[in-house]
Design an enzyme around this catalytic site. Structure first.
Site, PDB file in Angstrom:
ATOM      1  CG  ASP A  88     -35.341  -3.809  40.304  1.00  0.00           C
ATOM      2  OD1 ASP A  88     -36.115  -2.828  39.751  1.00  0.00           O
ATOM      3  OD2 ASP A  88     -35.908  -4.964  40.186  1.00  0.00           O
ATOM      4  CE  LYS A 150     -36.961  -7.818  41.877  1.00  0.00           C
ATOM      5  NZ  LYS A 150     -35.815  -7.563  41.502  1.00  0.00           N
ATOM      6  CE  LYS A 179     -38.383  -7.251  38.286  1.00  0.00           C
ATOM      7  NZ  LYS A 179     -36.982  -6.652  38.052  1.00  0.00           N
TER       8      LYS A 179
END
Length: 213
Positions: A88, A150, A179
């Site tokens: 991430d 994300k 996400k």
């Protein structure tokens, strides 16, 4: 809806200890959570503790994205060496907001080239971005070959918002997954985001969401 298998459980607070990590990973395995997301320092230990029963995700340049391109690449490679399955990666929001789009694009492509075969998620921190900036950030993630975009780190003034998840899903056109992360504290919130098209949920409130706390 089976929320469990969509959750990336975060263990990212600076005050969390090895004992916390052991407890959280044990509970995540028991609950069938998809992944545990940790800081680079804990990747190797999390990999050990998970025993292959849980994906391990490492954050990169967390939470502000302000490491250099070279530092981010090295951090990503080390996390993968230590056993991470997913990354991430925080976008350099300051550079992006400064109009240094070429630099940000080059940084993401460099990370993308060195981490092929793994799941990469670009954290764009939607709370700081305008509508047009969100569109551009998503395109940069797509161009770099990332698998997910994300919403948030959880450290900005706002986390995942329905309008942002809806926008990112619409803009993705099947080219990249979304996400939803940041401020997700209830099963109802998680279910709403999944129904809107998000394909992963990031939260540190997993156990209360799954009503096991």
């Amino acid at each position: 809806m089976d929320i469990n298998s969509y959750i990336d459980h975060s263990v990212l607070k600076p005050s969390q200890t090895l004992r916390d990590l052991e407890e959280h990973i044990g509970r995540c395995i028991e609950l069938g959570v998809y992944a545990v997301c940790v800081n680079p320092f804990w990747v190797k230990k999390a990999t050990e503790l998970s025993g292959g029963k849980l994906k391990v995700c490492s954050v990169i340049s967390f939470p502000f994205g302000l490491d250099t391109k070279e530092q981010k690449v090295l951090q990503a490679l080390r996390a993968l060496e230590d056993g991470a399955h997913e990354l991430d990666i925080v976008m350099n929001i300051s550079a992006f907001k400064s109009g240094l789009t070429k630099y940000v694009a080059e940084e993401l492509k460099a990370i993308g080239r060195h981490t092929k075969g793994y799941t990469r998620k670009l954290i764009i921190e939607t709370a700081y971005l305008s509508h047009e900036e969100k569109k551009l950030a998503l395109e940069l993630a797509v161009d770099a070959g990332f698998e997910f975009v994300k919403t948030s780190t959880g450290y900005a003034p706002a986390g995942a918002r329905e309008e942002d998840v809806k926008l990112l899903v619409e803009l993705s056109k099947g080219r990249i997954k979304v996400k939803a992360s940041g401020g997700i504290r209830t099963a109802e919130q998680a279910e709403r985001f999944l129904k809107m098209g998000a394909e992963r949920i990031g939260t540190s409130h997993t156990f209360s969401i799954l009503k096991r706390e």
